[in-house]
Design a protein around this motif. Structure first.
Motif, PDB file in Angstrom:
ATOM      1  N   GLU A 135       0.831  -1.208   0.000  1.00  0.00           N
ATOM      2  CA  GLU A 135       0.000   0.000   0.000  1.00  0.00           C
ATOM      3  C   GLU A 135       0.862   1.254   0.000  1.00  0.00           C
ATOM      4  O   GLU A 135       0.565   2.222  -0.707  1.00  0.00           O
ATOM      5  N   LEU A 136       1.927   1.242   0.777  1.00  0.00           N
ATOM      6  CA  LEU A 136       2.824   2.386   0.829  1.00  0.00           C
ATOM      7  C   LEU A 136       3.508   2.611  -0.521  1.00  0.00           C
ATOM      8  O   LEU A 136       3.650   3.746  -0.972  1.00  0.00           O
ATOM      9  N   THR A 137       3.888   1.525  -1.175  1.00  0.00           N
ATOM     10  CA  THR A 137       4.503   1.633  -2.501  1.00  0.00           C
ATOM     11  C   THR A 137       3.521   2.240  -3.491  1.00  0.00           C
ATOM     12  O   THR A 137       3.878   3.138  -4.262  1.00  0.00           O
ATOM     13  N   ALA A 138       2.287   1.766  -3.473  1.00  0.00           N
ATOM     14  CA  ALA A 138       1.268   2.309  -4.380  1.00  0.00           C
ATOM     15  C   ALA A 138       1.019   3.790  -4.093  1.00  0.00           C
ATOM     16  O   ALA A 138       0.910   4.603  -5.015  1.00  0.00           O
ATOM     17  N   SER A 139       0.954   4.136  -2.831  1.00  0.00           N
ATOM     18  CA  SER A 139       0.736   5.531  -2.443  1.00  0.00           C
ATOM     19  C   SER A 139       1.911   6.400  -2.872  1.00  0.00           C
ATOM     20  O   SER A 139       1.727   7.520  -3.355  1.00  0.00           O
ATOM     21  N   SER A 140       3.110   5.889  -2.721  1.00  0.00           N
ATOM     22  CA  SER A 140       4.304   6.639  -3.135  1.00  0.00           C
ATOM     23  C   SER A 140       4.312   6.857  -4.642  1.00  0.00           C
ATOM     24  O   SER A 140       4.671   7.940  -5.120  1.00  0.00           O
ATOM     25  N   ASP A 141       3.919   5.843  -5.398  1.00  0.00           N
ATOM     26  CA  ASP A 141       3.846   5.983  -6.854  1.00  0.00           C
ATOM     27  C   ASP A 141       2.826   7.046  -7.245  1.00  0.00           C
ATOM     28  O   ASP A 141       3.076   7.867  -8.137  1.00  0.00           O
ATOM     29  N   LEU A 142       1.686   7.048  -6.583  1.00  0.00           N
ATOM     30  CA  LEU A 142       0.654   8.045  -6.869  1.00  0.00           C
ATOM     31  C   LEU A 142       1.153   9.451  -6.527  1.00  0.00           C
ATOM     32  O   LEU A 142       0.930  10.398  -7.288  1.00  0.00           O
TER      33      LEU A 142
END
Length: 71
Positions: free
Chosen positions: A40-47
């Motif tokens: 989730e943190l990776t996805a949020s960072s990408d966004l």
């Protein structure tokens, strides 16, 4: 005396085994939770990165427009 110690160990061994199994299950569960949070943190960072790039492009576009207007 040694027999008493062995009896005590034999008596408590199943409880130790149960406690270790419980500990391993908890570690496994929490490891899965950490992995899910990491995803989730990776996805949020990408966004966030994509949004920052879009903002940067918008600012560059506004700056280019301002230069054209001033010319």
């Amino acid at each position: 005396m040694k027999l008493t110690v062995r009896k005590k160990l034999a008596h408590h061994f199943p409880k130790m085994k149960h406690n270790l199994q419980d500990l391993l299950e908890r570690v496994s569960f929490h490891s899965q939770q950490v992995a899910a949070s990491s995803e989730e943190l990776t996805a949020s960072s990408d966004l966030t990165r994509q949004t920052a790039e879009n903002v940067s492009q918008s600012i560059q576009g506004i700056a280019a427009s301002n230069r054209l207007i001033k010319e």
